[in-house]
Write a protein that holds these residues in place. Sequence first.
Motif, PDB file in Angstrom:
ATOM      1  N   LEU A   4       0.842  -1.178   0.000  1.00 50.66           N
ATOM      2  CA  LEU A   4       0.000   0.000   0.000  1.00 50.66           C
ATOM      3  C   LEU A   4       0.887   1.240   0.000  1.00 50.66           C
ATOM      4  CD1 LEU A   4      -2.794  -1.158   2.424  1.00 50.66           C
ATOM      5  CD2 LEU A   4      -2.649  -1.375  -0.054  1.00 50.66           C
ATOM      6  N   LEU A   5       0.330   2.346  -0.464  1.00 52.00           N
ATOM      7  CA  LEU A   5       1.148   3.545  -0.641  1.00 52.00           C
ATOM      8  C   LEU A   5       1.523   4.169   0.706  1.00 52.00           C
ATOM      9  CD1 LEU A   5      -0.601   5.371  -3.616  1.00 52.00           C
ATOM     10  CD2 LEU A   5       1.646   4.256  -3.614  1.00 52.00           C
ATOM     11  N   LYS A   6       2.811   4.361   0.891  1.00 54.02           N
ATOM     12  CA  LYS A   6       3.309   5.074   2.073  1.00 54.02           C
ATOM     13  C   LYS A   6       4.374   6.033   1.615  1.00 54.02           C
ATOM     14  CE  LYS A   6       2.266   2.868   6.228  1.00 54.02           C
ATOM     15  NZ  LYS A   6       2.570   1.961   7.250  1.00 54.02           N
ATOM     16  N   ASP A   7       4.454   7.193   2.247  1.00 51.80           N
ATOM     17  CA  ASP A   7       5.523   8.126   1.858  1.00 51.80           C
ATOM     18  C   ASP A   7       6.731   7.932   2.766  1.00 51.80           C
ATOM     19  OD1 ASP A   7       5.098   9.474   4.218  1.00 51.80           O
ATOM     20  OD2 ASP A   7       4.202  11.245   3.294  1.00 51.80           O
ATOM     21  N   SER A   8       7.731   8.770   2.570  1.00 57.37           N
ATOM     22  CA  SER A   8       8.980   8.533   3.307  1.00 57.37           C
ATOM     23  C   SER A   8       8.855   8.943   4.775  1.00 57.37           C
ATOM     24  CB  SER A   8      10.136   9.281   2.643  1.00 57.37           C
ATOM     25  OG  SER A   8       9.868  10.656   2.671  1.00 57.37           O
ATOM     26  N   TYR A   9       7.723   9.559   5.147  1.00 56.60           N
ATOM     27  CA  TYR A   9       7.489   9.907   6.556  1.00 56.60           C
ATOM     28  C   TYR A   9       6.481   8.940   7.178  1.00 56.60           C
ATOM     29  CZ  TYR A   9       9.955  13.950   4.922  1.00 56.60           C
ATOM     30  OH  TYR A   9      10.912  14.748   4.357  1.00 56.60           O
ATOM     31  N   ASN A  10       6.295   7.827   6.477  1.00 54.04           N
ATOM     32  CA  ASN A  10       5.419   6.750   6.963  1.00 54.04           C
ATOM     33  C   ASN A  10       3.936   7.135   6.992  1.00 54.04           C
ATOM     34  OD1 ASN A  10       5.583   4.057   7.545  1.00 54.04           O
ATOM     35  ND2 ASN A  10       5.380   4.393   9.764  1.00 54.04           N
ATOM     36  N   ARG A  11       3.564   8.151   6.212  1.00 52.16           N
ATOM     37  CA  ARG A  11       2.142   8.497   6.117  1.00 52.16           C
ATOM     38  C   ARG A  11       1.500   7.608   5.053  1.00 52.16           C
ATOM     39  NH1 ARG A  11       3.139  14.921   5.402  1.00 52.16           N
ATOM     40  NH2 ARG A  11       4.524  13.979   3.856  1.00 52.16           N
ATOM     41  N   ALA A  12       0.389   6.985   5.411  1.00 49.51           N
ATOM     42  CA  ALA A  12      -0.334   6.152   4.435  1.00 49.51           C
ATOM     43  C   ALA A  12      -1.124   7.085   3.516  1.00 49.51           C
ATOM     44  CB  ALA A  12      -1.265   5.210   5.172  1.00 49.51           C
ATOM     45  N   ILE A  13      -1.075   6.827   2.226  1.00 48.90           N
ATOM     46  CA  ILE A  13      -1.781   7.660   1.247  1.00 48.90           C
ATOM     47  C   ILE A  13      -3.068   6.933   0.869  1.00 48.90           C
ATOM     48  CG2 ILE A  13      -1.611   8.796  -1.002  1.00 48.90           C
ATOM     49  CD1 ILE A  13       0.348   9.836   1.225  1.00 48.90           C
ATOM     50  N   ARG A  14      -4.184   7.536   1.247  1.00 50.36           N
ATOM     51  CA  ARG A  14      -5.480   6.869   1.093  1.00 50.36           C
ATOM     52  C   ARG A  14      -6.471   7.689   0.286  1.00 50.36           C
ATOM     53  NH1 ARG A  14      -3.769   2.658   2.724  1.00 50.36           N
ATOM     54  NH2 ARG A  14      -3.785   1.912   4.863  1.00 50.36           N
ATOM     55  N   ASP A  15      -6.070   8.919  -0.037  1.00 47.69           N
ATOM     56  CA  ASP A  15      -7.040   9.896  -0.505  1.00 47.69           C
ATOM     57  C   ASP A  15      -6.510  10.545  -1.785  1.00 47.69           C
ATOM     58  OD1 ASP A  15      -8.714  12.103  -0.651  1.00 47.69           O
ATOM     59  OD2 ASP A  15      -8.615  12.542   1.486  1.00 47.69           O
ATOM     60  N   LEU A  16      -7.258  10.401  -2.874  1.00 46.88           N
ATOM     61  CA  LEU A  16      -6.816  10.940  -4.165  1.00 46.88           C
ATOM     62  C   LEU A  16      -7.805  11.999  -4.634  1.00 46.88           C
ATOM     63  CD1 LEU A  16      -5.023  10.715  -6.787  1.00 46.88           C
ATOM     64  CD2 LEU A  16      -6.688   9.012  -7.585  1.00 46.88           C
ATOM     65  N   ARG A  17      -7.302  13.148  -5.009  1.00 53.74           N
ATOM     66  CA  ARG A  17      -8.161  14.193  -5.602  1.00 53.74           C
ATOM     67  C   ARG A  17      -7.848  14.249  -7.080  1.00 53.74           C
ATOM     68  NH1 ARG A  17      -9.585  18.191  -0.801  1.00 53.74           N
ATOM     69  NH2 ARG A  17      -9.690  16.466   0.664  1.00 53.74           N
ATOM     70  N   VAL A  18      -8.864  14.101  -7.872  1.00 55.27           N
ATOM     71  CA  VAL A  18      -8.670  14.061  -9.319  1.00 55.27           C
ATOM     72  C   VAL A  18      -9.318  15.294  -9.932  1.00 55.27           C
ATOM     73  CG1 VAL A  18      -9.107  12.761 -11.437  1.00 55.27           C
ATOM     74  CG2 VAL A  18      -8.747  11.539  -9.287  1.00 55.27           C
ATOM     75  N   SER A  19      -8.508  16.126 -10.567  1.00 54.62           N
ATOM     76  CA  SER A  19      -9.071  17.290 -11.255  1.00 54.62           C
ATOM     77  C   SER A  19      -9.520  16.851 -12.646  1.00 54.62           C
ATOM     78  CB  SER A  19      -8.009  18.385 -11.353  1.00 54.62           C
ATOM     79  OG  SER A  19      -8.491  19.416 -12.177  1.00 54.62           O
ATOM     80  N   LEU A  20     -10.790  17.077 -12.952  1.00 57.32           N
ATOM     81  CA  LEU A  20     -11.309  16.619 -14.245  1.00 57.32           C
ATOM     82  C   LEU A  20     -11.092  17.638 -15.347  1.00 57.32           C
ATOM     83  CD1 LEU A  20     -14.660  14.848 -13.281  1.00 57.32           C
ATOM     84  CD2 LEU A  20     -12.374  13.878 -13.551  1.00 57.32           C
ATOM     85  N   LEU A 268      -4.136  14.391  -8.665  1.00 63.51           N
ATOM     86  CA  LEU A 268      -3.864  14.159 -10.082  1.00 63.51           C
ATOM     87  C   LEU A 268      -4.510  15.316 -10.840  1.00 63.51           C
ATOM     88  CD1 LEU A 268      -2.758  12.193 -12.238  1.00 63.51           C
ATOM     89  CD2 LEU A 268      -5.011  11.087 -12.244  1.00 63.51           C
ATOM     90  N   THR A 269      -3.701  16.084 -11.572  1.00 66.57           N
ATOM     91  CA  THR A 269      -4.254  17.242 -12.279  1.00 66.57           C
ATOM     92  C   THR A 269      -4.946  16.781 -13.560  1.00 66.57           C
ATOM     93  OG1 THR A 269      -2.288  17.631 -13.611  1.00 66.57           O
ATOM     94  CG2 THR A 269      -2.344  18.695 -11.448  1.00 66.57           C
ATOM     95  N   ALA A 270      -5.711  17.691 -14.146  1.00 63.22           N
ATOM     96  CA  ALA A 270      -6.473  17.338 -15.352  1.00 63.22           C
ATOM     97  C   ALA A 270      -5.535  16.942 -16.494  1.00 63.22           C
ATOM     98  CB  ALA A 270      -7.337  18.517 -15.766  1.00 63.22           C
ATOM     99  N   ASP A 271      -4.308  17.465 -16.482  1.00 62.95           N
ATOM    100  CA  ASP A 271      -3.365  17.068 -17.521  1.00 62.95           C
ATOM    101  C   ASP A 271      -2.429  15.955 -17.049  1.00 62.95           C
ATOM    102  OD1 ASP A 271      -2.061  18.794 -15.828  1.00 62.95           O
ATOM    103  OD2 ASP A 271      -1.070  19.964 -17.387  1.00 62.95           O
ATOM    104  N   GLY A 272      -2.875  15.225 -16.051  1.00 64.46           N
ATOM    105  CA  GLY A 272      -2.207  13.966 -15.710  1.00 64.46           C
ATOM    106  C   GLY A 272      -0.931  14.084 -14.896  1.00 64.46           C
ATOM    107  N   GLN A 273      -0.786  15.190 -14.158  1.00 64.64           N
ATOM    108  CA  GLN A 273       0.407  15.350 -13.315  1.00 64.64           C
ATOM    109  C   GLN A 273       0.061  14.972 -11.880  1.00 64.64           C
ATOM    110  OE1 GLN A 273       3.214  16.424 -15.138  1.00 64.64           O
ATOM    111  NE2 GLN A 273       1.654  16.186 -16.733  1.00 64.64           N
ATOM    112  N   ILE A 274       0.919  14.174 -11.266  1.00 62.45           N
ATOM    113  CA  ILE A 274       0.707  13.876  -9.844  1.00 62.45           C
ATOM    114  C   ILE A 274       1.339  14.999  -9.036  1.00 62.45           C
ATOM    115  CG2 ILE A 274       1.147  12.294  -7.933  1.00 62.45           C
ATOM    116  CD1 ILE A 274       1.350  10.024  -9.902  1.00 62.45           C
ATOM    117  N   ARG A 275       0.568  15.512  -8.073  1.00 63.66           N
ATOM    118  CA  ARG A 275       1.097  16.507  -7.130  1.00 63.66           C
ATOM    119  C   ARG A 275       1.001  15.904  -5.738  1.00 63.66           C
ATOM    120  NH1 ARG A 275       1.433  21.933  -8.898  1.00 63.66           N
ATOM    121  NH2 ARG A 275       1.444  22.445  -6.693  1.00 63.66           N
TER     122      ARG A 275
END
Length: 333
Positions: A4-20, A268-275
């Motif tokens: 499962l997704l975890k960052d380098s500070y051990n935060r679990a990534i559970r929430d995705l915002r998708v710009s349409l 995820l931005t509308a032009d497909g960039q992960i932020r």
Amino acid sequence: MPGLLKDSYNRAIRDLRVSLTDRCNFRCFYCLPHGEAPIAPKEAMLSYEEIEYACDVFVELGIEKIRLTGGEPMMRRDIEQIIFKLARFKDKGLTDLALTTNGYFLPHRAQSLKEAGLDRITISLDSLRRDVFKTMTGVDVLDRVMEGIAAAKQAGLDPIKINAVIVRGHNEDEVADFAAFAREHDVKMRFIEFMPLDSGHEWSRADVVSGREIRRRIEERFPLAPLQVQRGSETSSRYRFADGAPGEIGIIAPVTEPFCGACSRIRLTADGQIRTCLFSTVEHSLRDVLRDGAARAEIIDFIASVVMKKEPRHFINDPGFVAPARSMSFIGG
Ligand code: SAM
């Protein structure tokens, strides 16, 4: 089974915002004051099939909540189709499919969003007064947004959250009126501190109305009691009305009370960039990876490596803070 997704500070990534889309029909002065031309040409935007595929991979990686946003996400004509496709991921671990909208298109389409599989909706509403609404959003459509809120309710999009960005000299005197609105309409009213994400880069700390002041202004009329819930990675501090009235208050104070330590979000931005943060100054092109024909395992590796670069916190309060080049309308609020 990938981890499962975890960052380098051990935060679990559970929430995705998708710009349409980065397009918007409003001109909120704190976001898109000058109505800039959209950055992304049509071919740079993710198609609904690409969004569906990317979200499928994200859900496999443990994303539980997807919020569709923009720009104005309802300007995208295929939004019902996108919702319909994403709602199927509830069989695979997605628990929450939500939408943030300015409400303009809801009077006619709230029902079709619900039927497509949307769980929840957040509607932006910066003023209850026609003149202030117009000054803040650039459009004279308060009545229509009110109709949109009613339509969302009618369609059973429950609970309804209402977002108001509180900006000094514009609407801070309406904070208690918004609380009265929450009680009357049984909605979750969320007050957001003004963040340096305006395309005009005119944000000033003096314009920020702090979460503490917002709470004080509400409590002058309606005493609040903190909700006994684990805040977890939630952005807002939540309160109920002490007298037991319906409705709820949420205060989102990223400027004066940052909550980065518990952040579980990527975008995820509308032009497909992960932020990896609202305030990131770098982006990572998932679109290129998708369009280069990468295998699913390569896409997973790419996403996992990007998540490892998630910033420890935002730097709004540091002397050298540099606002991101793209405004909230491009990033996806
Ligand atoms: N168009 C949709 C809407 O109006 O809700 C979705 C996109 S909008 C960028 C998402 C949220 O971001 C809105 O509630 C908006 O008020 C908020 N927002 C935009 N710019 C902001 C800023 N500079 N500070 C705080 N909130 C902001």
